[in-house]
Design a protein around this motif. Structure first.
Motif, PDB file in Angstrom:
ATOM      1  N   LEU A   1      10.763   9.114   6.806  1.00  0.00           N
ATOM      2  CA  LEU A   1       9.590   8.281   6.783  1.00  0.00           C
ATOM      3  C   LEU A   1       9.520   7.183   5.515  1.00  0.00           C
ATOM      4  O   LEU A   1       9.739   7.559   4.323  1.00  0.00           O
ATOM      5  N   ILE A   2       8.826   6.145   5.781  1.00  0.00           N
ATOM      6  CA  ILE A   2       8.476   5.160   4.724  1.00  0.00           C
ATOM      7  C   ILE A   2       7.083   4.832   5.007  1.00  0.00           C
ATOM      8  O   ILE A   2       6.669   4.481   6.070  1.00  0.00           O
ATOM      9  N   CYS A   3       6.150   4.693   3.978  1.00  0.00           N
ATOM     10  CA  CYS A   3       4.789   4.097   4.190  1.00  0.00           C
ATOM     11  C   CYS A   3       4.591   2.780   3.670  1.00  0.00           C
ATOM     12  O   CYS A   3       5.086   2.155   2.762  1.00  0.00           O
ATOM     13  N   ILE A   4       4.143   1.830   4.620  1.00  0.00           N
ATOM     14  CA  ILE A   4       4.220   0.525   4.540  1.00  0.00           C
ATOM     15  C   ILE A   4       2.667   0.063   5.113  1.00  0.00           C
ATOM     16  O   ILE A   4       2.241   0.337   6.238  1.00  0.00           O
TER      17      ILE A   4
ATOM     18  N   VAL B   1      12.154  -3.442   7.981  1.00  0.00           N
ATOM     19  CA  VAL B   1      11.464  -2.867   6.892  1.00  0.00           C
ATOM     20  C   VAL B   1      11.640  -3.785   5.591  1.00  0.00           C
ATOM     21  O   VAL B   1      11.052  -3.976   4.575  1.00  0.00           O
ATOM     22  N   MET B   2      13.149  -4.182   5.493  1.00  0.00           N
ATOM     23  CA  MET B   2      13.562  -4.617   4.142  1.00  0.00           C
ATOM     24  C   MET B   2      12.495  -5.908   4.185  1.00  0.00           C
ATOM     25  O   MET B   2      12.379  -6.413   2.902  1.00  0.00           O
ATOM     26  N   SER B   3      12.552  -6.679   5.252  1.00  0.00           N
ATOM     27  CA  SER B   3      11.836  -7.909   5.125  1.00  0.00           C
ATOM     28  C   SER B   3      10.350  -7.829   4.905  1.00  0.00           C
ATOM     29  O   SER B   3      10.038  -8.704   4.338  1.00  0.00           O
ATOM     30  N   SER B   4       9.921  -6.771   5.436  1.00  0.00           N
ATOM     31  CA  SER B   4       8.496  -6.549   5.317  1.00  0.00           C
ATOM     32  C   SER B   4       8.197  -6.192   3.913  1.00  0.00           C
ATOM     33  O   SER B   4       7.212  -6.646   3.211  1.00  0.00           O
TER      34      SER B   4
ATOM     35  N   LYS C   1       6.217   4.825   8.851  1.00  0.00           N
ATOM     36  CA  LYS C   1       7.168   4.332   9.919  1.00  0.00           C
ATOM     37  C   LYS C   1       8.356   5.302   9.801  1.00  0.00           C
ATOM     38  O   LYS C   1       8.750   5.601   8.534  1.00  0.00           O
ATOM     39  N   ILE C   2       9.199   5.342  10.757  1.00  0.00           N
ATOM     40  CA  ILE C   2      10.397   6.091  10.919  1.00  0.00           C
ATOM     41  C   ILE C   2      11.675   5.052  10.399  1.00  0.00           C
ATOM     42  O   ILE C   2      11.806   4.077  10.793  1.00  0.00           O
ATOM     43  N   GLN C   3      12.235   5.546   9.085  1.00  0.00           N
ATOM     44  CA  GLN C   3      13.364   4.780   8.675  1.00  0.00           C
ATOM     45  C   GLN C   3      14.606   5.360   8.837  1.00  0.00           C
ATOM     46  O   GLN C   3      15.421   4.516   9.074  1.00  0.00           O
TER      47      GLN C   3
ATOM     48  N   ARG D   1       5.907  -7.946  -1.444  1.00  0.00           N
ATOM     49  CA  ARG D   1       6.147  -8.040  -2.751  1.00  0.00           C
ATOM     50  C   ARG D   1       5.579  -9.616  -3.063  1.00  0.00           C
ATOM     51  O   ARG D   1       4.941  -9.983  -4.270  1.00  0.00           O
ATOM     52  N   ASN D   2       6.082 -10.604  -2.402  1.00  0.00           N
ATOM     53  CA  ASN D   2       5.654 -11.872  -2.526  1.00  0.00           C
ATOM     54  C   ASN D   2       4.148 -12.264  -2.292  1.00  0.00           C
ATOM     55  O   ASN D   2       3.847 -12.972  -3.237  1.00  0.00           O
ATOM     56  N   ILE D   3       3.712 -11.455  -1.497  1.00  0.00           N
ATOM     57  CA  ILE D   3       2.096 -11.708  -1.563  1.00  0.00           C
ATOM     58  C   ILE D   3       1.481 -11.108  -2.569  1.00  0.00           C
ATOM     59  O   ILE D   3       0.455 -11.515  -3.161  1.00  0.00           O
ATOM     60  N   GLN D   4       2.034  -9.701  -3.088  1.00  0.00           N
ATOM     61  CA  GLN D   4       1.462  -9.220  -4.044  1.00  0.00           C
ATOM     62  C   GLN D   4       1.496 -10.111  -5.649  1.00  0.00           C
ATOM     63  O   GLN D   4       0.341 -10.184  -6.253  1.00  0.00           O
ATOM     64  N   LYS D   5       2.628 -10.740  -5.657  1.00  0.00           N
ATOM     65  CA  LYS D   5       2.762 -11.802  -6.727  1.00  0.00           C
ATOM     66  C   LYS D   5       1.814 -12.764  -6.634  1.00  0.00           C
ATOM     67  O   LYS D   5       1.259 -13.069  -7.796  1.00  0.00           O
ATOM     68  N   GLN D   6       1.726 -13.383  -5.534  1.00  0.00           N
ATOM     69  CA  GLN D   6       0.668 -14.778  -5.555  1.00  0.00           C
ATOM     70  C   GLN D   6      -0.698 -14.328  -5.427  1.00  0.00           C
ATOM     71  O   GLN D   6      -1.444 -14.936  -6.250  1.00  0.00           O
TER      72      GLN D   6
END
Length: 327
Positions: free
Chosen positions: A63-66, A96-99, A71-73, A104-109
Motif C-alpha cells: 500500500l501507499i498513502c496519498i 500513482v506516479m502522476s499523482s 491505495k493498493i500499489q 510535488r508541483n502543488i507543494q512547491k507552488q
C-alpha cells in the motif's frame, strides 16, 4: 466478474456470494505498508442451495498513502483474475506516479507563493502528523488483533504421500483402532494425513483436535470439530468447509453420514478423467480415488480406490474442503 472470467462449470448458476476479508499481518513504514490478507468467498449455487462452496485466496498487498488515503500499489496473489489484475495494476501505478508528480508541483507552488504563512503551515503539518500517528496506532491495534493466530496453508502433496504410504500398512507410531476394542481406524488415519500435511493440533476452546483425542480418532467427533471450530485469526485450529464434488481436490476429505451421525472418513489421493480433460483433470474429473483404514487391517485397508465403487448415495456423502489451519 462474468465479463472476464473463463467459462467454468456452474457459471451463471450461483445464487449468492458472500465475501469476507481477514487481515493476518500489517507492517507500516512511513507512507508505505505491507498487508497480508485472506479473502474468503462462500458461494451458494441454485442447483444445490443447501451446499456452500468456499475458496480462500491469500493476497500480499503493498500500500501507499496519498493525501491521507491508502491505495493498493501492488497485489501478489494467485487467482484466475491475476493476469487481468496485473494489467489494471500497470495503469494504477501510472496514475500513482502522476499523482505524486502533481502533488510535488502543488507543494512547491504553495511554498513559493505563501512563504509568509510558514507558521500556519507548521501548525497544519503538526495536525497532519498527529492524524498519521493516530492512524498508525489504529493500524497497530488491528495488527495485534489480526495476528493472534497466523494462517498456515495445507500441504496437499505431503498429506497425499503419507496416505498412500500407510494406506495398506499402518504407521507403527500410532495405535490401530480396529476390532474388537474399537469401531474402526478411519478417522485416526485421516487425522494422521492432515497432520502430515501441516495442519496444527488444537487443544484450545470447546472443540479440540490433537493426537489420539476423540475428534482425532472418531468420525462423528471430527465432523463436529471442523464444522464448529472455524479457524481464523482469533480462533486456533483447522479451517475447513463443506464443499461439492466439482471443487474437491487432492488430500481433501470425504465423509459418510447415512443418518444423524458420520460413520466413516476417507482421504482423496487421485482422480479419474477422460482423455480430453487432462489439461485440467481436477476440474473435469468424473470420479476420485481414495485411501482409507477401517476396522480390519486386511479387508478394510484401501489404496487409490474409486469412490464410486463404495456406492454411497448423494445424500449421505459430505465433501470437506481443507484450506489450512491457524496456529
Amino acid at each position: 466478474m462474468i465479463k472476464y472470467r473463463k467459462l467454468q462449470i456452474g457459471d451463471l448458476r450461483f445464487k449468492k456470494i458472500n465475501q469476507t476479508v481477514e487481515l493476518n499481518n500489517i507492517e507500516v513504514e512511513g507512507d508505505k505498508a505491507k498487508v497480508d490478507v485472506v479473502l474468503d468467498e462462500k458461494i451458494t449455487f441454485n442447483d444445490s442451495s443447501d451446499v456452500i462452496s468456499e475458496e480462500s485466496i491469500e493476497h500480499n498487498l503493498t500500500l501507499i498513502c496519498i493525501n491521507n488515503e491508502w491505495k493498493i500499489q501492488h497485489d501478489d496473489f494467485d487467482s484466475d483474475f491475476k493476469e487481468l489484475f496485473e494489467k489494471q495494476q500497470t495503469n494504477t501505478s501510472r496514475k500513482v506516479m502522476s499523482s505524486n508528480n502533481n502533488l510535488r508541483n502543488i507543494q512547491k507552488q504553495i511554498l513559493t507563493e505563501e512563504a509568509t504563512e510558514v507558521s500556519n503551515k507548521k501548525k497544519e503539518l503538526e495536525k497532519i502528523k498527529t492524524e498519521n500517528d493516530n492512524q498508525e496506532k489504529n493500524l497497530n491495534k488491528i495488527k495485534a488483533k489480526a495476528t493472534e493466530f497466523k494462517f498456515k496453508k495445507y500441504d496437499r502433496e505431503a498429506a497425499s504421500l503419507y496416505a498412500r504410504k500407510y494406506a495398506k500398512n499402518p504407521n507403527k507410531d500410532y495405535p490401530f483402532y480396529g476390532k474388537p476394542d474399537y469401531k474402526g481406524d478411519c478417522t485416526d488415519f485421516t487425522s494422521q494425513c492432515l497432520y502430515a500435511g501441516g495442519i496444527v493440533t488444537d487443544n484450545v476452546g470447546k472443540y479440540q483436535w490433537y493426537k489420539l483425542n476423540s475428534a482425532w480418532r472418531g468420525a462423528n467427533k471430527f465432523y463436529e470439530y471442523w464444522n464448529n471450530n472455524k479457524g481464523s485469526g482469533s480462533t486456533k485450529g483447522l479451517k475447513a468447509s463443506k464443499s461439492i464434488f466439482k471443487d474437491i481436490r487432492l488430500a481433501d476429505l470425504i465423509e459418510k453420514k447415512p443418518k444423524n451421525a458420520v460413520t466413516h472418513t476417507v482421504i482423496v489421493t487421485g482422480y479419474k478423467v477422460d482423455s480430453w480433460g487432462f489439461n485440467d483433470p481436477w476440474k473435469y474429473k468424473y470420479d476420485v480415488l481414495i485411501c482409507q483404514h477401517s476396522d480390519d487391517k486386511k479387508s478394510g485397508m484401501l489404496k487409490d480406490y474409486p469412490l464410486s465403487a463404495k456406492k454411497w448415495s448423494t445424500k449421505e456423502t459430505i465433501y470437506v474442503k481443507i484450506s489450512g489451519s491457524y496456529k
